[in-house]
Write a protein that holds these residues in place. Structure first.
Motif, PDB file in Angstrom:
ATOM      1  N   HIS A 138      -4.113  -3.048  -3.735  1.00  0.00           N
ATOM      2  CA  HIS A 138      -3.271  -3.189  -2.544  1.00  0.00           C
ATOM      3  C   HIS A 138      -3.379  -4.570  -1.908  1.00  0.00           C
ATOM      4  O   HIS A 138      -2.441  -5.024  -1.253  1.00  0.00           O
ATOM      5  CB  HIS A 138      -3.621  -2.110  -1.521  1.00  0.00           C
ATOM      6  CG  HIS A 138      -3.398  -0.720  -2.047  1.00  0.00           C
ATOM      7  ND1 HIS A 138      -3.710   0.404  -1.322  1.00  0.00           N
ATOM      8  CD2 HIS A 138      -2.902  -0.271  -3.218  1.00  0.00           C
ATOM      9  CE1 HIS A 138      -3.415   1.483  -2.026  1.00  0.00           C
ATOM     10  NE2 HIS A 138      -2.930   1.090  -3.189  1.00  0.00           N
ATOM     11  N   ASP A 175       1.188   9.543  -5.295  1.00  0.00           N
ATOM     12  CA  ASP A 175       1.518  10.899  -4.827  1.00  0.00           C
ATOM     13  C   ASP A 175       2.549  11.551  -5.735  1.00  0.00           C
ATOM     14  O   ASP A 175       2.430  12.727  -6.095  1.00  0.00           O
ATOM     15  CB  ASP A 175       2.058  10.853  -3.395  1.00  0.00           C
ATOM     16  CG  ASP A 175       0.996  10.479  -2.372  1.00  0.00           C
ATOM     17  OD1 ASP A 175      -0.209  10.523  -2.710  1.00  0.00           O
ATOM     18  OD2 ASP A 175       1.380  10.114  -1.233  1.00  0.00           O
ATOM     19  N   ARG A 191      -4.415   3.804  -6.088  1.00  0.00           N
ATOM     20  CA  ARG A 191      -4.838   3.908  -4.686  1.00  0.00           C
ATOM     21  C   ARG A 191      -5.912   2.880  -4.321  1.00  0.00           C
ATOM     22  O   ARG A 191      -6.393   2.854  -3.188  1.00  0.00           O
ATOM     23  CB  ARG A 191      -5.364   5.313  -4.407  1.00  0.00           C
ATOM     24  CG  ARG A 191      -4.343   6.420  -4.621  1.00  0.00           C
ATOM     25  CD  ARG A 191      -4.904   7.772  -4.204  1.00  0.00           C
ATOM     26  NE  ARG A 191      -4.097   8.878  -4.642  1.00  0.00           N
ATOM     27  CZ  ARG A 191      -2.954   9.282  -4.082  1.00  0.00           C
ATOM     28  NH1 ARG A 191      -2.484   8.612  -3.043  1.00  0.00           N
ATOM     29  NH2 ARG A 191      -2.290  10.311  -4.543  1.00  0.00           N
ATOM     30  N   THR A 235       0.818  -1.221   0.000  1.00  0.00           N
ATOM     31  CA  THR A 235       0.000   0.000   0.000  1.00  0.00           C
ATOM     32  C   THR A 235       0.847   1.264   0.000  1.00  0.00           C
ATOM     33  O   THR A 235       0.625   2.147  -0.845  1.00  0.00           O
ATOM     34  CB  THR A 235      -0.979  -0.006   1.182  1.00  0.00           C
ATOM     35  OG1 THR A 235      -1.918  -1.079   0.991  1.00  0.00           O
ATOM     36  CG2 THR A 235      -1.731   1.311   1.288  1.00  0.00           C
ATOM     37  N   ASP A 269       0.696   3.967  -3.028  1.00  0.00           N
ATOM     38  CA  ASP A 269       0.264   5.314  -2.654  1.00  0.00           C
ATOM     39  C   ASP A 269       1.378   6.330  -2.909  1.00  0.00           C
ATOM     40  O   ASP A 269       1.122   7.446  -3.368  1.00  0.00           O
ATOM     41  CB  ASP A 269      -0.155   5.360  -1.177  1.00  0.00           C
ATOM     42  CG  ASP A 269      -1.542   4.780  -0.940  1.00  0.00           C
ATOM     43  OD1 ASP A 269      -2.292   4.573  -1.924  1.00  0.00           O
ATOM     44  OD2 ASP A 269      -1.887   4.547   0.238  1.00  0.00           O
TER      45      ASP A 269
END
Length: 198
Positions: free
Chosen positions: A96, A17, A91, A9, A13
């Motif tokens: 994930h 970003d 995301r 995860t 993520d």
């Protein structure tokens, strides 16, 4: 790192970003994956967030059981999806929690970390994966003596410059942990370094 899945995860993520704040042309930059731009890498790694098992099975059947052909076909087709969709897929909890068939948590972490490095290394950015996740991948790949990606580690000593991680004996290869993981996955670094194929 004992729970390998826990590194997935933050890696995805972190990549989301990075790409969310990057200039638009970043998506068209080349990656470490031969013939793939950044957008192709993202389209590839986010397949589990877009394709149901049934859809994946249909794609595999259409590719005649050839996963490389499937990957290239889906990456070429889905690379043109809007950036917002790519970021949402990065995301996605589905992504994930995904594990490759037969690969388990180790396979999921290796997939996330290596493909994130396909992007960050060529952009000359730090790894988005947590350091402990990258080290866990280094441990997995060296425990298999390079067999995961078919590299020859005979008489090679790997030394990370950003952690105290090292492995092997022989000719010394020094780089940060992310670049070492990329080398162990058979990638050629922007400076031309590559490990011998097995």
């Amino acid at each position: 790192m004992t729970d390998l899945q826990s590194g997935v995860t933050p890696t995805y993520d972190g990549l989301a970003d990075l790409l969310a704040s990057a200039p638009a042309e970043t998506w068209d930059a080349p990656s470490l994956c031969e013939k793939w731009q950044v957008r192709h890498v993202v389209a590839h790694i986010t397949m589990p967030a877009r394709l149901t098992p049934e859809q994946f099975g249909a794609e595999m059947a259409a590719a005649g059981g050839d996963f490389t052909l499937l990957s290239n076909t889906v990456a070429a087709r889905d690379a043109s999806l809007p950036v917002a969709e790519h970021l949402a897929h990065l995301r996605s909890p589905l992504l994930h929690g995904w594990q490759p068939p037969g690969g388990g948590a180790a396979g999921a972490l290796i997939h996330a970390v290596i493909h994130s490095l396909d992007v960050t290394v060529v952009l000359d950015r730090p790894a988005v994966a947590p350091v402990e996740a990258v080290v866990a991948v280094l441990d997995q790949l060296t425990a298999a003596n390079g067999a995961w990606f078919g590299v020859d580690l005979t008489e090679v000593r790997l030394e990370a410059t950003d952690t105290d991680w090292s492995w092997g004996s022989g000719e010394v290869v020094r780089a940060d942990s992310g670049r070492l993981a990329a080398l162990l996955s058979g990638r050629t670094l922007p400076d031309g370094r590559v490990l011998r194929p097995g």
